[in-house]
Design a protein around this motif. Sequence first.
Motif, short mmCIF file in Angstrom:
data_model
loop_
_atom_site.label_atom_id
_atom_site.label_comp_id
_atom_site.label_asym_id
_atom_site.label_seq_id
_atom_site.Cartn_x
_atom_site.Cartn_y
_atom_site.Cartn_z
N ARG A 5 17.72 75.86 37.38
CA ARG A 5 18.96 76.31 38.01
C ARG A 5 19.83 75.14 38.43
O ARG A 5 21.06 75.24 38.41
CB ARG A 5 18.61 77.23 39.19
CG ARG A 5 18.25 78.63 38.70
CD ARG A 5 17.26 79.35 39.55
NE ARG A 5 16.91 80.65 38.95
CZ ARG A 5 16.03 80.78 37.97
NH1 ARG A 5 15.41 79.73 37.46
NH2 ARG A 5 15.77 81.98 37.46
N THR A 62 21.55 74.22 35.32
CA THR A 62 22.57 75.23 35.01
C THR A 62 23.84 74.99 35.81
O THR A 62 24.95 75.03 35.26
CB THR A 62 22.02 76.64 35.31
OG1 THR A 62 20.86 76.87 34.51
CG2 THR A 62 23.06 77.70 35.01
N HIS A 63 23.69 74.72 37.10
CA HIS A 63 24.87 74.47 37.95
C HIS A 63 25.63 73.23 37.50
O HIS A 63 26.86 73.20 37.49
CB HIS A 63 24.44 74.31 39.41
CG HIS A 63 23.93 75.58 40.03
ND1 HIS A 63 24.61 76.77 39.94
CD2 HIS A 63 22.80 75.84 40.75
CE1 HIS A 63 23.94 77.71 40.58
NE2 HIS A 63 22.83 77.18 41.08
N ARG A 74 27.61 73.94 34.37
CA ARG A 74 28.81 74.75 34.59
C ARG A 74 30.03 73.90 34.90
O ARG A 74 31.16 74.33 34.68
CB ARG A 74 28.55 75.73 35.74
CG ARG A 74 27.65 76.89 35.36
CD ARG A 74 27.34 77.76 36.56
NE ARG A 74 26.48 78.88 36.20
CZ ARG A 74 25.93 79.72 37.08
NH1 ARG A 74 26.17 79.55 38.38
NH2 ARG A 74 25.15 80.69 36.67
N PHE A 86 23.56 74.37 28.33
CA PHE A 86 22.51 74.46 29.34
C PHE A 86 22.80 75.53 30.40
O PHE A 86 21.90 75.94 31.13
CB PHE A 86 22.34 73.11 30.05
CG PHE A 86 21.70 72.06 29.20
CD1 PHE A 86 20.37 72.11 28.86
CD2 PHE A 86 22.46 71.00 28.72
CE1 PHE A 86 19.78 71.14 28.08
CE2 PHE A 86 21.88 70.01 27.93
CZ PHE A 86 20.54 70.09 27.60
N ALA A 87 24.06 75.95 30.50
CA ALA A 87 24.43 76.92 31.53
C ALA A 87 24.28 78.36 31.05
O ALA A 87 24.47 79.29 31.84
CB ALA A 87 25.87 76.67 31.97
N GLN A 88 23.94 78.55 29.81
CA GLN A 88 23.83 79.90 29.28
C GLN A 88 22.65 80.64 29.89
O GLN A 88 21.55 80.10 30.01
CB GLN A 88 23.68 79.85 27.76
CG GLN A 88 24.90 79.32 27.03
CD GLN A 88 24.70 79.24 25.53
OE1 GLN A 88 23.71 79.75 25.00
NE2 GLN A 88 25.63 78.61 24.83
N VAL A 89 22.89 81.90 30.28
CA VAL A 89 21.85 82.76 30.83
C VAL A 89 21.47 83.79 29.77
O VAL A 89 22.34 84.47 29.23
CB VAL A 89 22.33 83.47 32.12
CG1 VAL A 89 21.27 84.44 32.63
CG2 VAL A 89 22.68 82.44 33.18
N PRO A 98 18.06 81.29 32.90
CA PRO A 98 18.60 80.18 32.09
C PRO A 98 17.53 79.61 31.16
O PRO A 98 16.92 78.58 31.44
CB PRO A 98 19.05 79.17 33.15
CG PRO A 98 18.15 79.43 34.32
CD PRO A 98 17.86 80.90 34.31
N ALA A 129 18.02 75.82 29.72
CA ALA A 129 17.77 74.78 30.71
C ALA A 129 16.28 74.70 31.06
O ALA A 129 15.72 73.61 31.20
CB ALA A 129 18.58 75.06 31.98
#
Length: 438
Positions: free
Chosen positions: A222, A225-226, A229, A237-240, A247, A250
């Motif tokens: 996470r 991910t942040h 973004r 890497f930010a894709q969910v 994520p 990531a």
Amino acid sequence: MAFLAAGNILLEYILGGAALARAWTSYFATLCDHVPDEFRVTAPSLGKDYNQLDPIAVVVVAVICVLAVTSTKVSSRVNFFATIIHMVVIVFIIIVGLTKADISNYKPFAPYGVRGVFRSSAVLFYAFVGFDAVSTMAEETKNPSEDIPFGLIGSMVIAIVSYCLLAITVCLMQPYSQLDPDAPFSIAFQKAGLGWAKYVVDIGALKGMTTVLLVNAMGQARYLTHIARTHMLPPWFAQVNSTFGTPVNATVVMLIITAIIALFTDLLVLSNLLSISTLVMFMMVPVALLVRRYYDANVTSYINRIKLFCCIALILSSAIGSSIYWSINDTHWIGYIITTSIWFISTSFLKIFVPQARDPKIWGVPLMPWVASASIFINIFLLGSIDKDSFTRFGIWTGILMVYYLFFGLHASYDIAKATEDNNMRDLKNLKMIEQSD
């Protein structure tokens, strides 16, 4: 500064996961009635501290990866029940272990004196890695403004008390000089004639480390991910994942890196480097807190801004001076009188002559700026007890971060900020056109 902080947070999680995975192998070996290092493979061609290959650690990280990407809800439930079991095992270790207590093991109480106490504190500081993982779950928390601080403070208090009680117990069971560095509790119970209890300890330790590895994996993904973004890292890497709601990209990448490091790197190398990263990160947080409380572009005057900058610079300088003096001097104390006086005067000046620009809305650190200033001083001071090689490795990592930032991260973040600004201006223009047409 924000990017360096982010890079150090990622380093903390990677090294922490690798260290836990290697410790997992040691306790698994003792559970199987083998010595802690027996399941590792020696590679003579590799350098010292990197030639004990740990394939079991890689397998453990792979299993954790599957759990972490499958579901946050499932992982949280597994973590909840595992934590209850872990607390029961901790109570078991303390109660049963104290039945074999020998107070003479505490003589001498501090065999390496004050310097030994601070040196040990610096090395084991990595034990505090993971508390900030609670904050990364804010998006998946029902009431984050209240639940996150409560979870952080509550978990930290419980963990500190547990650490202290466990350390007291194991040192009462066995002299500190005879403790096994890889599986201290398991071997201590075995040598104390409690062979049956050793298996309970091993199972509890394995379960506990598995739980922490899972939380570690969720937190580091996470964080990544942040960061992605903001386009400091590739947005991929930010894709969910739409299926799992996690994520996945990531998580998988971070755990692959963790597994590679766990395969090669000795636990002592990991713990020292991890402690440096943690101390630096824990130093940057109170600095950011001071800036947050005492600076607001719309409120703080120019002169107060200069005062704030000078106070923070003096606080940092006094802490660095104390740390350097500690690392190069064994006997004299006059230097500490000078550096701590500078720290006290600069913190007092900040308290008296610089007005706060913001007040906390719900939760806030009390006794500002003293708590934040003391945190800066202590974290930097402890850095003076860590070995030179670890600083070299940390310097290389910091250099890599800066090169990446200057050649990619800075430009990518500027481009996305510029694009966002252009889109906002375009939307505003379209809105005005619509209003005029109406």
